[in-house]
Write a protein that holds these residues in place. Sequence first.
Motif, PDB file in Angstrom:
ATOM      1  N   ARG A  72      57.912  31.560  55.399  1.00 20.72           N
ATOM      2  CA  ARG A  72      57.950  30.545  54.352  1.00 20.72           C
ATOM      3  C   ARG A  72      57.052  31.093  53.248  1.00 20.72           C
ATOM      4  O   ARG A  72      55.864  31.311  53.463  1.00 20.72           O
ATOM      5  CB  ARG A  72      57.430  29.218  54.883  1.00 20.72           C
ATOM      6  N   LEU A  73      57.649  31.350  52.074  1.00 25.50           N
ATOM      7  CA  LEU A  73      56.915  31.972  50.984  1.00 25.50           C
ATOM      8  C   LEU A  73      56.370  30.936  50.011  1.00 25.50           C
ATOM      9  O   LEU A  73      56.941  29.854  49.858  1.00 25.50           O
ATOM     10  CB  LEU A  73      57.828  32.937  50.231  1.00 25.50           C
ATOM     11  N   HIS A  74      55.279  31.302  49.361  1.00 27.58           N
ATOM     12  CA  HIS A  74      54.745  30.458  48.289  1.00 27.58           C
ATOM     13  C   HIS A  74      55.767  30.417  47.156  1.00 27.58           C
ATOM     14  O   HIS A  74      56.490  31.393  46.921  1.00 27.58           O
ATOM     15  CB  HIS A  74      53.420  31.014  47.782  1.00 27.58           C
ATOM     16  N   PRO A  75      55.857  29.302  46.448  1.00 26.38           N
ATOM     17  CA  PRO A  75      56.809  29.201  45.336  1.00 26.38           C
ATOM     18  C   PRO A  75      56.619  30.348  44.323  1.00 26.38           C
ATOM     19  O   PRO A  75      55.493  30.735  44.017  1.00 26.38           O
ATOM     20  CB  PRO A  75      56.465  27.849  44.697  1.00 26.38           C
ATOM     21  N   GLY A 121      49.837  37.880  50.944  1.00 24.62           N
ATOM     22  CA  GLY A 121      49.518  36.922  49.896  1.00 24.62           C
ATOM     23  C   GLY A 121      50.683  36.032  49.509  1.00 24.62           C
ATOM     24  O   GLY A 121      50.484  34.943  48.984  1.00 24.62           O
ATOM     25  N   ALA A 122      51.901  36.486  49.753  1.00 23.48           N
ATOM     26  CA  ALA A 122      53.087  35.713  49.405  1.00 23.48           C
ATOM     27  C   ALA A 122      53.500  34.727  50.503  1.00 23.48           C
ATOM     28  O   ALA A 122      54.296  33.831  50.257  1.00 23.48           O
ATOM     29  CB  ALA A 122      54.257  36.656  49.113  1.00 23.48           C
ATOM     30  N   ILE A 123      52.953  34.886  51.699  1.00 21.71           N
ATOM     31  CA  ILE A 123      53.380  34.096  52.854  1.00 21.71           C
ATOM     32  C   ILE A 123      52.555  32.824  52.999  1.00 21.71           C
ATOM     33  O   ILE A 123      51.335  32.871  53.112  1.00 21.71           O
ATOM     34  CB  ILE A 123      53.286  34.936  54.150  1.00 21.71           C
ATOM     35  N   GLU A 124      53.260  31.719  53.000  1.00 21.09           N
ATOM     36  CA  GLU A 124      52.630  30.422  53.262  1.00 21.09           C
ATOM     37  C   GLU A 124      52.465  30.229  54.768  1.00 21.09           C
ATOM     38  O   GLU A 124      51.435  29.776  55.252  1.00 21.09           O
ATOM     39  CB  GLU A 124      53.504  29.324  52.667  1.00 21.09           C
TER      40      GLU A 124
END
Length: 119
Positions: free
Chosen positions: A12-15, A91-94
């Motif tokens: 699940r990636l950050h927007p 850093g992109a991964i929620e």
Amino acid sequence: MTTAVLEIRTYRLHPGCLTAFDETMRTASLPLLRRFDIDVVHAAPSESPEDGSTDYVLIRSYPTHEERDRLEAAFYSSTEWKAGPAAAILGAIESYHTITMTVDIATLDALRWDGASRP
């Protein structure tokens, strides 16, 4: 080998991170995984976002669960990973979720993505 351990990992990636995440995955992470003898079966954005979220899937295969543990430990502890794409990817991964299952080789091959054509 008649079976393999299939690992399906969803991220699940950050927007707003999908384009950069996908680029880093394709140009840095996937080649590095392959250099560490990790079989990348498929890697691509999810075709059906859940709840408007941005999701990504990575499917890898291993001969055994023990070999999965060994190869992933070597990969994630490596200088190449830590000094390379780790910061951009992490850093992109929620959040992420991983499942593993043993499958026959025909099933593994049916899931295989050759990298030339992506959804």
